[in-house]
Design an enzyme around this catalytic site. Structure first.
Site, PDB file in Angstrom:
ATOM      1  N   GLU A   7     -33.180 -93.486  22.904  1.00 22.73           N
ATOM      2  CA  GLU A   7     -32.660 -94.630  22.219  1.00 22.73           C
ATOM      3  C   GLU A   7     -32.519 -94.282  20.688  1.00 22.73           C
ATOM      4  OE1 GLU A   7     -33.546 -98.469  25.197  1.00 22.73           O
ATOM      5  OE2 GLU A   7     -35.032 -97.866  23.640  1.00 22.73           O
TER       6      GLU A   7
ATOM      7  N   LYS B 174     -36.732-112.911  21.420  1.00 23.78           N
ATOM      8  CA  LYS B 174     -37.206-111.766  20.891  1.00 23.78           C
ATOM      9  C   LYS B 174     -37.380-111.597  19.279  1.00 23.78           C
ATOM     10  CE  LYS B 174     -36.455-109.533  24.903  1.00 23.78           C
ATOM     11  NZ  LYS B 174     -35.612-108.576  25.170  1.00 23.78           N
TER      12      LYS B 174
ATOM     13  N   ALA C 215     -33.643-105.269  22.515  1.00 22.71           N
ATOM     14  CA  ALA C 215     -35.022-104.692  21.667  1.00 22.71           C
ATOM     15  C   ALA C 215     -35.989-105.721  22.283  1.00 22.71           C
ATOM     16  CB  ALA C 215     -34.737-105.149  20.294  1.00 22.71           C
ATOM     17  N   ASP C 216     -37.283-104.985  22.345  1.00 22.50           N
ATOM     18  CA  ASP C 216     -38.214-106.088  22.820  1.00 22.50           C
ATOM     19  C   ASP C 216     -38.854-107.002  21.921  1.00 22.50           C
ATOM     20  OD1 ASP C 216     -38.665-104.528  25.406  1.00 22.50           O
ATOM     21  OD2 ASP C 216     -39.090-102.811  23.948  1.00 22.50           O
TER      22      ASP C 216
ATOM     23  N   THR D  55     -30.602-106.418  28.983  1.00 28.56           N
ATOM     24  CA  THR D  55     -29.504-106.927  28.168  1.00 28.56           C
ATOM     25  C   THR D  55     -28.377-105.963  28.107  1.00 28.56           C
ATOM     26  OG1 THR D  55     -31.467-107.894  27.043  1.00 28.56           O
ATOM     27  CG2 THR D  55     -29.362-107.983  26.020  1.00 28.56           C
TER      28      THR D  55
ATOM     29  N   GLY E  36     -38.536 -99.867  23.430  1.00 27.77           N
ATOM     30  CA  GLY E  36     -39.153 -98.994  24.606  1.00 27.77           C
ATOM     31  C   GLY E  36     -40.077 -99.645  25.544  1.00 27.77           C
ATOM     32  N   GLY E  37     -39.742-100.932  25.826  1.00 25.43           N
ATOM     33  CA  GLY E  37     -40.278-101.660  26.878  1.00 25.43           C
ATOM     34  C   GLY E  37     -39.749-101.024  28.113  1.00 25.43           C
TER      35      GLY E  37
ATOM     36  N   GLY F  62     -31.777-101.207  29.401  1.00 23.38           N
ATOM     37  CA  GLY F  62     -32.562-102.416  29.634  1.00 23.38           C
ATOM     38  C   GLY F  62     -31.802-103.317  30.460  1.00 23.38           C
TER      39      GLY F  62
END
Ligand code: 5RP
Length: 232
Positions: free
Chosen positions: A105, A123, A85-86, A31, A97-98, A29
């Site tokens: 993961e 978040k 994390a989302d 980040t 899982g976005g 992702g």
């Protein structure tokens, strides 16, 4: 400060936890990408590390930065994984899982002694669920699996629309493992643990994006500095 700057700050703060000689999981992702880039700079200066990426995308980025890589087949136990994390709550229950990488993961997190979540403070939520919960599903029999998922969600006292995730061209998004992602818009997940257990019992569900009890440390970047959540 922009969200991108906050993500970068959180990612760079996580470097304090990375020690020479560690075996390290690399998240997926935007980040996590900041973290991988910051780690790449350390590696360029001779830092000793061996990493397992959680997606093909992270693998490609790490490779381009000459970060030494291995696999969980060669190295089955990792010291640490750093991942985004989302959504997260104060108990460090997560939705992930976005980016569609939740299966790898979770496998990497389970193989790691410690998981550190890095995120901007947007978040952090009181209750998980505003972000649609990604569920990775085997394409075979997906219609039947969705019906079982609806029941599993109902039995955990939640409800909401379930949508197949598509690419921009309208074709189904396919994960690195060759599966579909269904995003479950539940609004609020009242009982994450129960929902996780219910979904785990469905044969066509490969994994879901609820990460419960996997992380004990979160590094959140806020407009006024770094906030850490640590579960003892
Ligand atoms: C990918 C993930 C990511 O960690 C999550 O989507 C957060 O991504 P970003 O840092 O881009 O907001 O779970 O599967």
């Amino acid at each position: 400060m922009s969200a991108e700057n906050l993500k970068k700050e959180a990612a760079e703060a996580a470097l304090d936890y990375v020690k020479s000689g560690m075996k390290l999981g690399l998240g997926t992702g935007s980040t996590a990408n900041y973290f991988i880039k910051a780690l790449g700079k350390k590696v360029a200066n001779g830092f000793d590390i061996l990493c397992v990426p959680t997606s093909i995308a992270s693998q490609e980025l790490a490779k381009s930065l000459n970060i030494p890589l291995t696999t969980l087949d060669a190295t089955s136990k990792l010291d640490l994984v750093v991942d985004g994390a989302d959504e997260l709550d104060e108990a460090l229950n997560l939705i992930k899982g976005g980016g569609g990488a939740l299966l790898r993961e979770k496998i990497v997190a389970a193989a790691s002694s410690q998981m550190i979540v890095i995120a901007d403070d947007s978040k952090l939520v009181n209750h998980l669920g505003a972000f649609p919960l990604p569920v990775e599903v085997v394409p075979f029999g997906a219609g039947a699996t969705i019906e079982m998922m609806k029941q599993a969600i109902k039995n955990a006292a939640s409800s909401g629309a379930i949508r197949l995730r598509n690419n921009v061209d309208g074709t189904p998004f396919v994960t690195d493992g060759g599966h579909y992602i269904y995003d479950c818009a539940l609004g609020q997940i009242l009982n994450p643990k129960q929902l996780a257990q219910n979904l785990n019992l469905i044969p066509g569900v490969v994994e879901h994006g609820l990460f419960i009890g996997l992380s004990k440390v979160a590094i959140l970047a806020t407009a006024t500095g770094i906030k850490k959540i640590e579960i003892l």
